[in-house]
Design a protein around this motif. Sequence first.
Motif, PDB file in Angstrom:
ATOM      1  N   LEU A 115      43.401  11.839  44.722  1.00  0.00           N
ATOM      2  CA  LEU A 115      43.090  11.491  46.208  1.00  0.00           C
ATOM      3  C   LEU A 115      44.020  10.305  46.580  1.00  0.00           C
ATOM      4  O   LEU A 115      44.392  10.242  47.751  1.00  0.00           O
ATOM      5  N   ALA A 116      44.257   9.360  45.616  1.00  0.00           N
ATOM      6  CA  ALA A 116      45.060   8.333  45.920  1.00  0.00           C
ATOM      7  C   ALA A 116      46.716   8.695  46.505  1.00  0.00           C
ATOM      8  O   ALA A 116      47.157   8.122  47.525  1.00  0.00           O
ATOM      9  N   ASP A 154      38.961  21.523  47.874  1.00  0.00           N
ATOM     10  CA  ASP A 154      38.267  21.683  46.517  1.00  0.00           C
ATOM     11  C   ASP A 154      36.928  20.571  46.393  1.00  0.00           C
ATOM     12  O   ASP A 154      36.713  19.642  45.936  1.00  0.00           O
ATOM     13  N   LEU A 155      36.042  21.192  47.217  1.00  0.00           N
ATOM     14  CA  LEU A 155      34.762  20.272  47.568  1.00  0.00           C
ATOM     15  C   LEU A 155      34.229  19.766  46.145  1.00  0.00           C
ATOM     16  O   LEU A 155      33.493  18.917  46.098  1.00  0.00           O
ATOM     17  N   SER A 156      34.186  20.963  45.256  1.00  0.00           N
ATOM     18  CA  SER A 156      33.262  20.694  44.120  1.00  0.00           C
ATOM     19  C   SER A 156      33.760  19.419  43.198  1.00  0.00           C
ATOM     20  O   SER A 156      33.092  18.836  42.458  1.00  0.00           O
ATOM     21  N   SER A 157      35.051  19.306  43.269  1.00  0.00           N
ATOM     22  CA  SER A 157      35.903  18.333  42.473  1.00  0.00           C
ATOM     23  C   SER A 157      35.783  17.026  43.067  1.00  0.00           C
ATOM     24  O   SER A 157      35.669  15.989  42.221  1.00  0.00           O
ATOM     25  N   PHE A 158      35.763  17.091  44.582  1.00  0.00           N
ATOM     26  CA  PHE A 158      36.067  15.639  45.190  1.00  0.00           C
ATOM     27  C   PHE A 158      35.181  15.028  45.959  1.00  0.00           C
ATOM     28  O   PHE A 158      34.866  14.029  46.692  1.00  0.00           O
ATOM     29  N   SER A 159      33.964  15.943  46.481  1.00  0.00           N
ATOM     30  CA  SER A 159      33.192  15.818  47.544  1.00  0.00           C
ATOM     31  C   SER A 159      32.054  14.570  47.158  1.00  0.00           C
ATOM     32  O   SER A 159      31.795  13.784  48.146  1.00  0.00           O
ATOM     33  N   ASN A 160      31.875  14.163  46.100  1.00  0.00           N
ATOM     34  CA  ASN A 160      31.143  13.034  45.798  1.00  0.00           C
ATOM     35  C   ASN A 160      31.876  11.773  45.590  1.00  0.00           C
ATOM     36  O   ASN A 160      31.292  10.848  44.913  1.00  0.00           O
TER      37      ASN A 160
END
Length: 410
Positions: A115-116, A154-160
């Motif tokens: 993300l960074a 990739d919502l499952s890896s990063f959404s939270n």
Amino acid sequence: MSEILGIVTEYNPFHNGHLYHLAESKRKTHADFVICVMSGNFVQRGNPSLINKWTKTEMALLNGVDLVIELPTVYATSSAENFAEGAIKILNSLKIVNHISFGCESCDIDALNKLANVLYEEPKEYTALLSHELKKGHSFPKARENAVLMYLNDLSSFSNILSKPNNILAIEYLKALRKTKSKIKPMAVKRQKVYYHERCIVDEYASSTGIRDMMRHNEFKDIRRVMPSSAYGLLREEYKKGNYMFDLSKFEHEIIYLLRRMTIEEIKKYPDVGEGLENLLKSAANESNTLYDLINIVKSKRYTQTRIQRILLHILLGIQEKDMQVAKKITPYIRVLGFNDNGRMLLSQITKANPKLSMITSVKKYMDQCNNKQLKNMLEKDIFATNIYTLGYEYDSWANLDYTQKIVTI
């Protein structure tokens, strides 16, 4: 060779979660010494600190920190990006720090780094998505979160991850490390049991937000459970003296007065003011008698409460956009707030490692001798911030404490 750990914090106030983070960080890095870069009398979400920076310093030194350095007010009251970058620049300049540890809701460094990297590199596809989300009327943090998730697909890896405040700061530290080509190694420690905004107590843990809320309701029995005894004792002393404040409403008359006095063009000179927000602020100040009313008039899907509070705080402290731009370009001074015997040794090591470093142990001496106008102006903001802060005290609102208060030594 010594292993030296850096921590960036607000300690607003110091609690058992902070104690756990310190102990776990030392264990994982095998650190011999801990240097803390800490916000002073005002903090990142646009509020005054619950207690003053010298009391927070003493809490830290009594609970495992060796050296406390103040994060200048210009950074401490800024966005997460500028807050993190200012702190990382300080730790880099010491030239003796091996590790940085941050508490966050996720301890997946790989995910945080991905993300960074997107936020640092800002690929064209991401910036186009960000622009699209902003046009929908989202606040910048929400628009950025949506754009990154769509870009990575990739919502499952990063959404939270991007929705949690400590994760956001962790990502900004990683960005700043990369931007400054730092050799400091990052590590994450997962927050224990209670998250940033939660007001509950779980076992012996509560958030700083929860503690401030308990103090507001005079629930000191509960506070005693969730703070180290030394920190709790100092908090009670400050409470008895009337040297505490919960939020920016302590200065609501001063802020409304300033906004009513200022022109639209003068309001536009402050950070994060744009897109017609200056008109909204002026209009709201003219029809509000309380800060609560003012913020609720201006607050919207696009303009978050935190953003509004930071703008109001900058107006109170006289920190303009030009000051933020200077802060982004320079390396800040090292303002020593306190140390123990180990910290005294660290100061000697720092001086040897970087003889040209601007280090402040006497504000008067520094102000008399400093020839760097940018650094001098930054320190003047810290001095003024303390002078404003003490106006919120119940009894003795002394000025010029930055000149008269001694460095905290344990």
